[in-house]
Design a protein around this motif. Structure first.
Motif, PDB file in Angstrom:
ATOM      1  N   ASP A 199     -21.643  31.854  22.829  1.00 58.30           N
ATOM      2  CA  ASP A 199     -22.276  32.896  23.637  1.00 58.30           C
ATOM      3  C   ASP A 199     -23.796  32.792  23.495  1.00 58.30           C
ATOM      4  OD1 ASP A 199     -23.050  35.117  25.011  1.00 58.30           O
ATOM      5  OD2 ASP A 199     -21.643  36.480  24.015  1.00 58.30           O
ATOM      6  N   LEU A 200     -24.409  32.060  24.420  1.00 59.86           N
ATOM      7  CA  LEU A 200     -25.833  31.752  24.291  1.00 59.86           C
ATOM      8  C   LEU A 200     -26.732  32.940  24.605  1.00 59.86           C
ATOM      9  CD1 LEU A 200     -25.764  28.183  25.917  1.00 59.86           C
ATOM     10  CD2 LEU A 200     -25.985  28.734  23.478  1.00 59.86           C
ATOM     11  N   ASN A 201     -26.240  33.880  25.403  1.00 56.62           N
ATOM     12  CA  ASN A 201     -27.078  35.046  25.722  1.00 56.62           C
ATOM     13  C   ASN A 201     -26.492  36.339  25.169  1.00 56.62           C
ATOM     14  OD1 ASN A 201     -24.920  35.123  27.400  1.00 56.62           O
ATOM     15  ND2 ASN A 201     -26.072  35.445  29.297  1.00 56.62           N
ATOM     16  N   ASN A 202     -25.524  36.219  24.280  1.00 56.32           N
ATOM     17  CA  ASN A 202     -24.922  37.376  23.605  1.00 56.32           C
ATOM     18  C   ASN A 202     -24.414  38.443  24.566  1.00 56.32           C
ATOM     19  OD1 ASN A 202     -25.212  36.406  21.015  1.00 56.32           O
ATOM     20  ND2 ASN A 202     -27.204  37.376  20.653  1.00 56.32           N
ATOM     21  N   ASP A 203     -23.916  38.009  25.719  1.00 55.07           N
ATOM     22  CA  ASP A 203     -23.435  39.009  26.680  1.00 55.07           C
ATOM     23  C   ASP A 203     -21.938  39.289  26.524  1.00 55.07           C
ATOM     24  OD1 ASP A 203     -22.303  36.707  27.645  1.00 55.07           O
ATOM     25  OD2 ASP A 203     -22.885  37.038  29.734  1.00 55.07           O
ATOM     26  N   GLY A 204     -21.345  38.713  25.497  1.00 57.03           N
ATOM     27  CA  GLY A 204     -19.925  38.972  25.248  1.00 57.03           C
ATOM     28  C   GLY A 204     -18.998  37.950  25.861  1.00 57.03           C
ATOM     29  N   ALA A 226     -23.494  20.511  18.724  1.00 55.40           N
ATOM     30  CA  ALA A 226     -23.059  21.506  17.739  1.00 55.40           C
ATOM     31  C   ALA A 226     -23.852  22.786  17.969  1.00 55.40           C
ATOM     32  CB  ALA A 226     -23.280  20.997  16.320  1.00 55.40           C
ATOM     33  N   MET A 227     -23.235  23.883  17.620  1.00 56.16           N
ATOM     34  CA  MET A 227     -23.924  25.172  17.745  1.00 56.16           C
ATOM     35  C   MET A 227     -23.981  25.851  16.386  1.00 56.16           C
ATOM     36  SD  MET A 227     -22.775  26.819  21.361  1.00 56.16           S
ATOM     37  CE  MET A 227     -22.946  25.910  22.889  1.00 56.16           C
ATOM     38  N   ALA A 228     -25.110  26.503  16.128  1.00 50.28           N
ATOM     39  CA  ALA A 228     -25.294  27.187  14.852  1.00 50.28           C
ATOM     40  C   ALA A 228     -26.458  28.155  14.982  1.00 50.28           C
ATOM     41  CB  ALA A 228     -25.598  26.176  13.754  1.00 50.28           C
ATOM     42  N   ASP A 229     -26.443  29.189  14.196  1.00 48.85           N
ATOM     43  CA  ASP A 229     -27.579  30.115  14.152  1.00 48.85           C
ATOM     44  C   ASP A 229     -28.530  29.618  13.066  1.00 48.85           C
ATOM     45  OD1 ASP A 229     -29.357  32.165  14.021  1.00 48.85           O
ATOM     46  OD2 ASP A 229     -27.884  33.744  13.576  1.00 48.85           O
ATOM     47  N   LEU A 230     -29.346  28.623  13.429  1.00 46.41           N
ATOM     48  CA  LEU A 230     -30.175  27.943  12.420  1.00 46.41           C
ATOM     49  C   LEU A 230     -31.266  28.843  11.850  1.00 46.41           C
ATOM     50  CD1 LEU A 230     -30.636  24.480  14.188  1.00 46.41           C
ATOM     51  CD2 LEU A 230     -29.180  24.974  12.217  1.00 46.41           C
ATOM     52  N   TRP A 231     -31.670  29.812  12.623  1.00 48.09           N
ATOM     53  CA  TRP A 231     -32.778  30.674  12.185  1.00 48.09           C
ATOM     54  C   TRP A 231     -32.271  32.025  11.643  1.00 48.09           C
ATOM     55  CZ3 TRP A 231     -33.549  26.629  15.303  1.00 48.09           C
ATOM     56  CH2 TRP A 231     -34.736  25.929  15.190  1.00 48.09           C
ATOM     57  N   ASN A 232     -30.965  32.162  11.544  1.00 47.89           N
ATOM     58  CA  ASN A 232     -30.356  33.414  11.064  1.00 47.89           C
ATOM     59  C   ASN A 232     -30.916  34.637  11.793  1.00 47.89           C
ATOM     60  OD1 ASN A 232     -28.628  32.215   9.318  1.00 47.89           O
ATOM     61  ND2 ASN A 232     -29.754  32.717   7.436  1.00 47.89           N
ATOM     62  N   ASN A 233     -30.995  34.528  13.098  1.00 52.40           N
ATOM     63  CA  ASN A 233     -31.566  35.642  13.866  1.00 52.40           C
ATOM     64  C   ASN A 233     -30.615  36.148  14.949  1.00 52.40           C
ATOM     65  OD1 ASN A 233     -31.601  33.509  15.595  1.00 52.40           O
ATOM     66  ND2 ASN A 233     -33.785  33.597  16.082  1.00 52.40           N
ATOM     67  N   GLY A 234     -29.337  35.772  14.844  1.00 52.03           N
ATOM     68  CA  GLY A 234     -28.372  36.289  15.802  1.00 52.03           C
ATOM     69  C   GLY A 234     -28.359  35.567  17.121  1.00 52.03           C
ATOM     70  N   ALA A 235     -28.944  34.392  17.173  1.00 51.23           N
ATOM     71  CA  ALA A 235     -28.932  33.587  18.398  1.00 51.23           C
ATOM     72  C   ALA A 235     -28.310  32.235  18.089  1.00 51.23           C
ATOM     73  CB  ALA A 235     -30.358  33.401  18.913  1.00 51.23           C
ATOM     74  N   LEU A 236     -27.418  31.803  18.952  1.00 50.19           N
ATOM     75  CA  LEU A 236     -26.783  30.496  18.751  1.00 50.19           C
ATOM     76  C   LEU A 236     -27.710  29.391  19.235  1.00 50.19           C
ATOM     77  CD1 LEU A 236     -23.002  30.574  19.754  1.00 50.19           C
ATOM     78  CD2 LEU A 236     -24.002  30.075  17.511  1.00 50.19           C
ATOM     79  N   ASP A 237     -28.146  28.561  18.329  1.00 48.49           N
ATOM     80  CA  ASP A 237     -28.978  27.420  18.689  1.00 48.49           C
ATOM     81  C   ASP A 237     -28.072  26.225  18.990  1.00 48.49           C
ATOM     82  OD1 ASP A 237     -31.437  28.904  17.944  1.00 48.49           O
ATOM     83  OD2 ASP A 237     -30.508  28.825  15.959  1.00 48.49           O
ATOM     84  N   VAL A 238     -28.631  25.253  19.697  1.00 51.51           N
ATOM     85  CA  VAL A 238     -27.828  24.089  20.105  1.00 51.51           C
ATOM     86  C   VAL A 238     -28.480  22.818  19.577  1.00 51.51           C
ATOM     87  CG1 VAL A 238     -26.854  22.829  22.067  1.00 51.51           C
ATOM     88  CG2 VAL A 238     -27.147  25.304  22.211  1.00 51.51           C
ATOM     89  N   SER A 241     -21.331  25.199  13.122  1.00 54.95           N
ATOM     90  CA  SER A 241     -21.519  26.051  11.951  1.00 54.95           C
ATOM     91  C   SER A 241     -20.170  26.625  11.529  1.00 54.95           C
ATOM     92  CB  SER A 241     -22.468  27.197  12.302  1.00 54.95           C
ATOM     93  OG  SER A 241     -22.464  28.157  11.276  1.00 54.95           O
ATOM     94  N   HIS A 242     -20.033  26.824  10.243  1.00 54.23           N
ATOM     95  CA  HIS A 242     -18.793  27.408   9.735  1.00 54.23           C
ATOM     96  C   HIS A 242     -18.636  28.862  10.152  1.00 54.23           C
ATOM     97  CE1 HIS A 242     -16.235  29.113   6.450  1.00 54.23           C
ATOM     98  NE2 HIS A 242     -15.520  28.096   6.843  1.00 54.23           N
ATOM     99  N   ARG A 243     -19.735  29.494  10.484  1.00 55.38           N
ATOM    100  CA  ARG A 243     -19.696  30.903  10.898  1.00 55.38           C
ATOM    101  C   ARG A 243     -19.210  31.047  12.329  1.00 55.38           C
ATOM    102  NH1 ARG A 243     -25.937  32.145   9.627  1.00 55.38           N
ATOM    103  NH2 ARG A 243     -25.965  31.420   7.482  1.00 55.38           N
ATOM    104  N   LEU A 244     -18.592  32.182  12.599  1.00 57.99           N
ATOM    105  CA  LEU A 244     -18.217  32.499  13.980  1.00 57.99           C
ATOM    106  C   LEU A 244     -19.212  33.514  14.529  1.00 57.99           C
ATOM    107  CD1 LEU A 244     -14.339  32.810  13.592  1.00 57.99           C
ATOM    108  CD2 LEU A 244     -15.696  30.788  14.144  1.00 57.99           C
ATOM    109  N   HIS A 245     -19.627  33.283  15.752  1.00 59.70           N
ATOM    110  CA  HIS A 245     -20.659  34.132  16.364  1.00 59.70           C
ATOM    111  C   HIS A 245     -20.071  34.815  17.600  1.00 59.70           C
ATOM    112  CE1 HIS A 245     -24.869  35.016  17.743  1.00 59.70           C
ATOM    113  NE2 HIS A 245     -24.246  35.013  18.915  1.00 59.70           N
ATOM    114  N   PHE A 246     -20.198  36.127  17.652  1.00 64.90           N
ATOM    115  CA  PHE A 246     -19.714  36.889  18.807  1.00 64.90           C
ATOM    116  C   PHE A 246     -20.873  37.682  19.412  1.00 64.90           C
ATOM    117  CE2 PHE A 246     -16.063  36.194  16.129  1.00 64.90           C
ATOM    118  CZ  PHE A 246     -14.993  36.009  16.991  1.00 64.90           C
ATOM    119  N   GLY A 247     -21.129  37.496  20.706  1.00 72.95           N
ATOM    120  CA  GLY A 247     -22.074  38.357  21.401  1.00 72.95           C
ATOM    121  C   GLY A 247     -21.359  39.627  21.833  1.00 72.95           C
TER     122      GLY A 247
END
Lengths: 599, 269
Positions: free
Chosen positions: A390-395, A479-491, A556-562
């Motif tokens: 979810d690149l724009n965290n819109d769900g 690969a996708m990951a929140d590299l900056w730990n700011n709640g945004a999925l980086d690519v 990333s091992h983490r799961l990210h949900f917008g």
């Protein structure tokens, strides 16, 4: 008999109109739109996010180099040596920040492990960690890597797969990666292009699947024959055997491939594991080049049953390049995205998105329907790696697809030569010496990666030229990951024979999010195979924990949900591989939750 | 009106080729599953046959009883093009059949219908349609059966010389190309061993309705098709045989009809 005048005229008019429509149908800007690029500020305003290349600021100066192969196949060296750019994300030192590992492929070239310095910068520590110099002469060349905590000590270990001898490194508390290949039971030589960690028998230990491409009898840098190519473009079975390696618990792995029924010799490029029928055991999707994909259903950890044809996913032979899991319509069902090849006027395979049919989800052998065309995510080009996120965290999960095969001389295409030889009998196609010399030509080169934004109604829009600067590298792994730990999925995109791109995701729409990092206790420590269902605002989205997914990549091992504008989650249900279920109600949003499996 | 002899030949061609193309389809499908979808094939066959039926009634005022050639067109289209959606199969079949009724000279259609439809779509709609060229298997047994059957049938149909002229010409030009471009002779011959050519040499180039009237003429046309194909191949046209026939066939037929005013008109396309 003379034609009747009026009907003849009417028919002629209809005929002419049809001819004209067909002639116009493939012109850009008509039925197939051609987007124009827009600027960062406009993208942020319109889409709420922008992917900004950040290599320089991040200090990532890695560059992939393709392997050099035996001079006997010099005529098509670029075609064969077209893989090896991989990216794997992990937090190898468990400091709470994701790190990045890139493989290189030329003999003598160095792999890179970029440690996250927490300030937007990265430091290459591959040398000091002992995982840089892995392309030594005579040992083969690196094709990719997957991190997985095979001994459940809390630190991810590393498997590097090669066209050569695979290597296993044990993570010593995040301080050193020690080569423990000797005596581990890994095969002596595999021309591998994928590997995934998963616990197929649910014994709490991560097992290993290695998918291979060229026959394991060949050392592509030292050949004694040129008969190494696929016997058919669509029905090739002369690839390599794959490997299912059971983790015996003492740093040793046992080859149980035949015992578990994974005996095919297709040309495997990617694999993904997830429990598709809810029986708790992870099933295995295998993407094969030059043939049909395979779906192996896990029969209670005792064997795998191949159901590709009856499930619907294995009937049409294509060039299967990648496996990615997504839940594109927030239905709570995991779908399978599988990239292929499409080249205008020559080969239209179209990518697949296999959505399980609701009524069949709980059956031992579920059935799938291909929704890629309906969703608008079928035509990307010569596609390789892909990932949902979810690149724009819109769900809703968006989709990134890496594209492009070989960018050589821009005005000279190898497609004609390729089609010429691949249409022939296996005695011709199977021998590399019959393949026309590439002479530096391109083959689906200079393609842009695709970025598809989820519209929230099961369809996607192409925003490739709108949410990042145009780039035409030969993309491979994503690969996708929140590299900056700011709640945004980086690519992160690994490009063949070129630099990777670290896309920093700038989000300015103030949407909410939540991230989950699962730790198994009874289950394997990485909780690989755990499925997480997040329910909010009438929506529900399912994601799965993987150690290796895509093409030559690991997220990333983490799961990210917008979560869009919702400021509350109704509940989160975690289905652990052990069979335990954890339910969280009203968890705090806009933060990372590290969740330990209850004992 | 057709003579008895011609009538016999005509009947022969009405029933043998449909049977052969069905066998070819069955061998291809059973040995290596050549069809992506039965639905697409059904769509092109049904479209062809319905279009033939309706256009015959609409334009000529008669219900056409024999739909064998429409059946062949439908199957050829279903095999020869590849598209992820069903509509290209329908449109290609429709264009093929319509071309029979619209593009005519002296009461005869001058393009082979499936060649017209397939060529037009491959050239004009590349974003939606691709060809068969690199998408079939390499099963040698299936290949051998198809070649033997095909050669037997064109022999019985007295069109073997057309097929052989084309094949020999193709091989000659393949050798010539290998000298010009520097690729191996096998690489140049390679397409001939593929399925696209089986359909091409047994169905399209030997099509009795769109062939010229004399044996010498037919040999010349087959050679010319191979020659034009060679030129197109040198310019990297993947679907060179279709385009070559598309260009050469109608011109030859037109000239033949123009020269041969005695060529009998046939009632139906």
């Amino acid at each position: 008999m003379q034609p009747r005048k009026v009907p003849f005229i009417i028919t002629t008019i209809i005929f002419a109109v049809l001819l004209i429509i067909m002639a116009l149908s493939s012109r850009p800007g008509l039925f197939h739109g051609e987007d124009t690029a827009i600027q960062k500020e406009a993208a942020l305003k319109k889409y709420g996010f922008y992917l900004e290349p950040d290599n320089e600021q991040a200090g990532i100066h890695f560059r992939h180099e393709s392997p050099q192969l035996d001079p006997k196949i010099k005529n098509i060296e670029h075609l064969i040596a077209s893989m090896g750019a991989s990216v794997s994300v992990t937090d190898f030192n468990q400091d709470g920040w994701d790190d990045i590992y890139f493989t290189n492929s030329r003999t003598g070239s160095q792999n890179a492990l970029y440690r996250n310095l927490h300030n937007g910068k990265f430091e290459n520590v591959a040398g000091q960690m002992g995982v840089a110099d892995l392309n030594k002469k005579g040992t083969g060349v690196c094709m990719g890597a997957v991190w997985g905590d095979y001994d459940n000590d809390g630190y991810p270990d590393l498997l590097v797969y090669k066209w050569g001898k695979p290597l296993l490194f044990h993570n010593e508390g995040g301080k050193k990666l020690v080569d423990v290949t000797a005596g581990s039971g890994l095969p002596a030589w595999v021309n591998a292009n994928c590997a995934v960690w998963f616990d197929f028998n649910r014994d709490g230990r991560l097992d290993l699947f290695i998918g291979s491409y060229y026959n394991e009898a060949f050392n592509l840098q030292d050949l004694n024959t040129t008969k190494i190519m696929p016997e058919s473009f669509r029905y090739a079975n002369n690839g390599s055997r794959n490997y299912l390696l059971e983790n015996m618990g003492n740093g040793k792995f046992k080859d149980v491939t035949a015992e578990y029924g994974l005996t095919s010799t297709k040309w495997t490029l990617a694999a993904g594991t997830v429990d598709l029928n809810g029986d708790g055991y992870p099933d295995l999707f295998v993407a094969n080049d030059y043939g049909v994909n395979q779906l192996f259903m896990n029969d209670s950890g005792k064997r795998f049953v191949e159901v590709g044809s009856q499930s619907g996913i294995g009937n049409i032979p294509k060039s299967g390049m990648c496996v990615a899991f997504g839940d594109i319509d927030d239905s709570g069902l995991i779908g399978i995205y599988n990239t292929t090849i499409t080249e205008k006027g020559i080969l239209i395979q179209d990518n697949n998105y296999w959505q399980p049919i609701q009524e069949a989800v709980k059956s031992p052998y579920p059935k799938f329907v291909n929704l890629a065309q309906l969703a608008g995510i079928e035509n990307a080009g010569w596609s390789w790696g892909a990932q949902f996120g979810d690149l724009n965290n819109d769900g809703y999960q968006d989709l990134y697809v890496a594209n492009g095969f070989i960018s050589g001389k821009s005005r000279r295409s190898y497609w004609y030569d390729y089609a010429k030889v691949t249409s022939g009998n296996k005695e011709i196609i199977g021998d590399a010496k019959n393949w026309p010399d590439m002479k530096g030509k391109s083959l689906s080169g200079y393609e842009m990666d695709k970025i598809w934004l989820n519209n929230g109604d099961g369809t996607f829009q192409d925003v490739s030229r709108k949410v990042c600067p145009p780039a035409t590298y030969d993309g491979r792994a994503v690969a996708m990951a929140d590299l900056w730990n700011n709640g945004a999925l980086d690519v992160i995109v690994a490009n063949q024979n070129n630099i990777p791109i670290i896309y920093k995701n700038i989000i300015q729409n103030h949407n909410n999010w939540i991230e989950l990092d699962l730790r198994g206790t009874i289950s394997n420590a990485d909780a690989v195979g755990a499925k997480v269902l997040v329910e909010w605002d009438g929506k529900k989205q399912m994601q799965v924990v993987t150690d290796g997914i895509g093409f030559s990549s690991e997220n990333s091992h983490r799961l990210h949900f917008g979560l869009d504008k919702s400021n509350q989650i109704d509940r989160i249900i975690i289905y652990w591989p052990s069979g335990k279920i954890t339910t969280l109600t009203n968890p705090q949003i806009n933060q990372l939750h590290v969740i330990k499996e209850p004992g | 009106m057709l003579s008895k002899n011609q009538d016999k030949k005509s009947n022969y061609f009405q029933y043998v080729p449909p049977a052969f193309i069905t066998i070819l389809l069955l061998i291809g499908q059973l040995s290596f599953g050549m069809l992506d979808s039965y639905g697409n094939l059904v769509a092109s066959v049904v479209t062809s046959m319905i279009a033939e039926l309706l256009l015959s009634r609409f334009i000529l005022g008669v219900w056409r009883k024999n739909l064998a050639s429409a059946y062949i067109t439908g199957i050829s289209v279903g095999i020869l093009i590849r598209a992820p959606m069903i509509w290209p199969y329908i449109i290609t079949a429709l264009l093929a059949i319509m071309s029979k009724y619209v593009l005519r000279y002296k009461g005869r259609h001058i393009w082979n219908p499936s060649n017209f439809g397939v060529s037009w779509m491959l050239f004009m709609a590349p974003l939606d349609v691709a060809g068969l060229s690199i998408q079939w298997g390499s099963n040698f047994l299936g290949l051998a059966v198809i070649w033997i059957l095909g050669l037997l049938i064109v022999y019985r149909a007295k069109r073997l010389f057309v097929t052989l002229t084309y094949v020999v010409s193709y091989i000659f030009f393949a050798y010539l190309r290998s000298l010009i471009v520097g690729d191996t002779f096998l690489a140049e011959v390679s397409p001939l061993t593929g399925p696209m050519y089986q359909l091409f040499i047994f169905f399209m180039i030997t099509d009795p309705v769109t062939s010229v009237s004399t044996r010498k003429g037919r040999i010349s046309v087959a050679f010319l098709v191979a020659a034009v194909e060679c030129v197109l191949r040198l310019d990297s046209f993947i679907y060179a045989p279709f385009y070559a026939l598309f260009l050469v066939g109608p011109v030859a037929k037109f000239m033949d009809l123009r020269k041969n005013t005695s060529v009998p008109r046939v009632a139906l396309p």
